[in-house]
Scaffold this active site. Structure first.
Site, PDB file in Angstrom:
ATOM      1  N   GLU B  50       9.876  47.158   7.973  1.00 14.03           N
ATOM      2  CA  GLU B  50       9.533  48.073   9.059  1.00 14.03           C
ATOM      3  C   GLU B  50      10.034  49.489   8.810  1.00 14.03           C
ATOM      4  O   GLU B  50       9.452  50.457   9.275  1.00 14.03           O
ATOM      5  CB  GLU B  50      10.083  47.557  10.395  1.00 14.03           C
ATOM      6  N   PHE B 112      14.154  34.572  21.897  1.00 15.79           N
ATOM      7  CA  PHE B 112      14.050  34.652  20.441  1.00 15.79           C
ATOM      8  C   PHE B 112      13.465  36.002  20.028  1.00 15.79           C
ATOM      9  O   PHE B 112      12.459  36.443  20.574  1.00 15.79           O
ATOM     10  CB  PHE B 112      13.171  33.512  19.908  1.00 15.79           C
ATOM     11  N   GLN B 113      14.089  36.640  19.071  1.00 21.68           N
ATOM     12  CA  GLN B 113      13.692  37.967  18.579  1.00 21.68           C
ATOM     13  C   GLN B 113      13.594  38.998  19.702  1.00 21.68           C
ATOM     14  O   GLN B 113      12.747  39.887  19.660  1.00 21.68           O
ATOM     15  CB  GLN B 113      12.375  37.895  17.787  1.00 21.68           C
ATOM     16  N   LYS B 162       4.584  40.832  25.026  1.00 22.81           N
ATOM     17  CA  LYS B 162       3.512  39.957  24.556  1.00 22.81           C
ATOM     18  C   LYS B 162       2.459  39.707  25.644  1.00 22.81           C
ATOM     19  O   LYS B 162       1.256  39.799  25.397  1.00 22.81           O
ATOM     20  CB  LYS B 162       4.109  38.633  24.089  1.00 22.81           C
ATOM     21  N   MET B 479      25.181  62.770  -5.769  1.00 20.31           N
ATOM     22  CA  MET B 479      25.815  63.757  -4.907  1.00 20.31           C
ATOM     23  C   MET B 479      27.207  63.289  -4.500  1.00 20.31           C
ATOM     24  O   MET B 479      28.135  64.089  -4.375  1.00 20.31           O
ATOM     25  CB  MET B 479      24.944  64.016  -3.669  1.00 20.31           C
TER      26      MET B 479
END
Lengths: 173, 591
Positions: B50, B112-113, B162, B479
């Protein structure tokens, strides 16, 4: 320096956390905050007491203006205003202190809301100094619980028509 | 017309003119993906992470000026995209991210999630929405695009549970929106603009300091007109590169921590700083108390909070850069008299002297290892006629790219400035390539940064996004190593990366092309070879490991106190750097 900022904001899910998150995220100080709906139920009014030098206050005002849920921001303390706070004080009273507690309440025009054999619950309303003062006086008796609303403030209208009014900052993002 | 939430989503995006979305599915967004699967108007690019989707949307937005769109799932999908949202917020990238959420009855139940998407994204988005009723979805999407692209651009998140994507509702796409708490100021105060014009005419040593605002406002032509008309030198921030041509005679290049000597000296000794769409970031100002001690400051920005945030401003102008400059130029055109070149000569003599005293420089011995600057310099020369889009990751290579890649046009420079997100460059390049399939898109990366998002090689190959990635491979977090050299007595704590992976094989494993350029003599041929391939390419360029990026203003230093080269005790490699000198041999590749 202390400033009292009055916010008009959308009365919706998450607007309070957007404002509170702004203060914590940018390290600004909140001394007190109170919020409730206005006559228009889609709009809330929030009063924030904060402190900082001129540059910080300018940033706070601008950052608040930038929050999309915020409709209007006014630094009430920039001109004449009145402020009030209410405190509920549950004071512990031994038998020999009960008269003293009532005397103090009386001096401050406070109300006794509840009484038990060992305590009074006193309601006091006033500006911040008045509330501080009664707390100081009651402290030696023993304060069991103290609840304060946080300060609310409103600008005074001009007593003469020509007098300058506190003007809302132009809303700009 | 009754449509499901998922169909409303699709129809709304079509009406916003969205042609590409960067997406990764999951349980709660399946309905939306199902609808997307059955249409042809919007290209869905499946990413492997993502974060990649988020940066691709950013790259798309930076290159086109149109909002980038990402679609991800709840929980870990959301937490993975946060880095890209924070990056977009810091760099004012217009972007709309749609996240799936657990069904409304389950919100708050630790389902869940589940994650608190609104709470997570609040500090790193311009605004966010939770859609609680399918009938609000179209309006919400309209508002999301409006907020993302209006005023100072930024990322907006729309969280769609959802059940909202499954529910049916009435579809009606609003033509316009008005949000009472959101009314950006576009036109600058005429009085202030007049003041600014007067200040410019009076000034003896003016400097234009332009930032990313010029890119998004599309004010390049106006900046150019202003600079040419008044013969004022132009300093660019990292975000502004390309918005003014890097090779223009009035350009002093980038300013700030790794800016050119002349750019920083010009700021320090100027008597008038004209800031346009820049925000006086700490990497530009250095020590604030010693910043531009003799200058008046004009600050043009659409975001009032940027003004007087870090430094005092004498003439603040809140407004859109383009509109303000158009008005300013109108006034100046009528006022400018005589030969500006002649009048500015003393200032330009001084600037030329600074420029000659300390130009950007590096030494490339043809028989030694490749210097990173040389590679970037050659890449610039060999692609200059193709007007490439250039993305970078974050670190030394980014600064060298900023110094040596003199971009000509706005929106050709994709870099992570504010947040400094390693791993940004590769997916951002892919986002730009998706927007412009026929354009040359280069990604200049470091071996440290690129490893933060190499999984997107799969996306590049499968979606046919032929970006050309040049890995400036110094086997270090360069760096970090440089700072350790300068401020930690050469103790290279956790900055040595070893000689893995083999980037050529890595690319080949994904079906991309892999090339390695190992000697100075092979640089040009290697670059040409990469450019000729019509697939994604990883070009691994092992470079001299100890090259440091100069000039440099040490953190907290003032702009006129630049380090121009390695301090005498840092000529490397030497015995005190034993630990690191071994870095190459620490991990030997098994052939």
């Amino acid at each position: 320096m202390e400033h009292i900022i009055s916010l008009t904001l959308e009365n919706k899910f998450g607007s309070l956390s957007r404002v509170a998150g702004l203060f914590s995220g940018r390290g600004f100080n909140i001394e007190s905050l109170s919020v409730a709906p206005t006559l228009d139920p889609s709009v809330s009014m929030m009063t924030i007491v904060t402190s900082g030098d001129d540059r910080i206050i300018e940033q706070i005002m601008k950052q608040l203006n930038k929050v999309i849920d915020v409709i209007k921001v006014v630094d009430v303390s920039e001109s004449e205003f009145v402020e009030r706070e209410t405190a509920l004080i549950k004071v512990h009273t031994r038998p020999e202190d009960r008269a003293e507690a009532l005397r103090i309440a009386d001096i401050f025009r406070a109300n006794v809301l509840d009484s038990s054999p060992t305590s009074y619950t006193i309601e006091v309303t006033g500006d911040v100094r008045k509330v501080q003062a009664i707390i100081h006086l009651l402290q030696p008796l023993g304060i069991k619980e103290l609840v304060r609303t946080g300060r609310i403030a409103i600008g005074r209208d001009p007593t003469r028509p020509t007098q300058a009014q506190p003007r809302p900052l132009a809303k700009a993002n | 017309m009754q449509l499901t939430g998922a169909e409303i989503f699709l129809e709304s995006l079509k009406r916003e003119g969205v042609d590409t979305i960067f997406a990764l599915p999951g349980g709660v967004v399946l309905k939306i993906f199902d609808v997307l699967h059955q249409q042809k108007d919007i290209r869905v690019i499946l990413t492997r992470h993502e974060q990649g989707a988020g940066h691709m949307a950013e790259g798309y937005a930076k290159a086109t000026g149109r909002p980038g769109v990402a679609l991800i799932t709840s929980g870990p999908g959301m937490t993975n995209v946060i880095t890209a949202l924070a990056d977009a917020y810091m760099d004012s990238v217009p972007m709309v991210c749609f996240s799936g959420q657990v069904p409304t009855p389950l919100i708050g139940n630790d389902a869940f999630q589940e994650a608190d998407n609104i709470g997570l994204s609040r500090p790193c988005t311009k605004y966010n929405f939770l859609v609680k009723d399918v009938n609000d979805l179209a309006q919400t999407i309209k508002e999301a695009f409006y907020i993302a692209t209006t005023g100072r651009p930024g990322p907006v998140l729309v969280d769609i549970p959802k059940d909202i994507s499954m529910d049916k509702g009435e579809f009606h796409y609003p033509k316009s929106v008005s949000i009472r708490g959101f009314n950006p100021t576009y036109d600058g105060s005429k009085w202030k603009i007049k003041q600014a014009a007067d200040a410019i005419m009076k000034s003896k040593r003016p400097i234009l300091y332009i930032g990313g605002g010029v890119q998004f406002s599309g004010a390049s032509a106006e900046v150019k007109e202003l600079a040419e008309m008044t013969q004022i030198p132009v300093d660019m921030t990292l975000m502004a590169l390309g918005a003014f041509p890097g090779g223009h005679p009035l350009s002093l290049g980038m300013l700030g921590m790794h800016g050119t000597y002349v750019a920083n000296m010009a700021m320090h000794y100027s008597d008038l700083v004209i800031a346009v769409g820049a925000r006086f970031d700490d990497r530009v100002t250095g020590k604030v108390s010693e910043f531009c001690p003799t200058a008046k400051v004009i600050h043009i920005d659409i975001d009032p909070t940027s003004i007087r945030k870090n430094i005092q401003v004498d003439i603040p102008i809140v407004g859109d850069c383009k509109r303000v400059l158009i008005e300013l130029n109108d006034i100046l055109r009528a006022t400018v008299n005589g030969n500006q070149k002649e009048q500015r000569k003393p200032w330009w003599d001084q600037l030329d002297a600074w420029q000659k005293a300390h130009p950007l420089a590096y030494v490339q011995d043809p028989n030694e290892q490749i210097k990173p600057q040389y590679l970037i310099d050659r890449l610039y020369e060999l692609t200059a006629d193709r007007d490439p889009v250039v993305s970078t990751d974050v670190g030394q290579h980014q600064m060298w790219a900023a110094q040596y890649f003199k971009l000509k046009n706005a929106r050709t420079w994709l870099t992570s400035g504010g947040l400094g997100t390693m791993g940004f460059g590769f997916p951002a390049a892919m986002g730009a390539q998706a927007a412009f399939p026929n354009r040359l898109v280069l990604c200049i990366a470091g071996d440290g940064s690129i490893q933060m998002n190499t999984q997107e090689l799969a996306t590049a190959v499968i979606e046919k996004l032929p970006v050309k990635v040049f890995v400036i491979n110094n086997r270090f977090h360069g760096m970090v190593r440089q700072w350790q050299d300068l401020f930690y007595e050469g103790r290279y704590a956790s900055s040595s990366l070893g000689n893995v992976p083999d980037f050529v094989k890595l690319a080949e494993a994904y079906g991309a092309a892999g090339i390695r350029i190992e000697s100075v003599g092979d640089v040009d041929a290697g670059i040409q070879e990469a450019l000729a391939i019509d697939r994604p390419v990883f070009v691994d360029v092992p470079v001299y490991q100890y090259e440091n990026c100069y000039p440099m203003i040490p953190a907290g230093g003032s702009n006129h106190e630049m380090l121009l080269e390695d301090p005498a005790d840092l000529k490397k490699p030497k015995s005190t750097h034993k630990k690191s000198a071994q870095a190459d041999s620490d991990t030997v590749l098994t052939a």
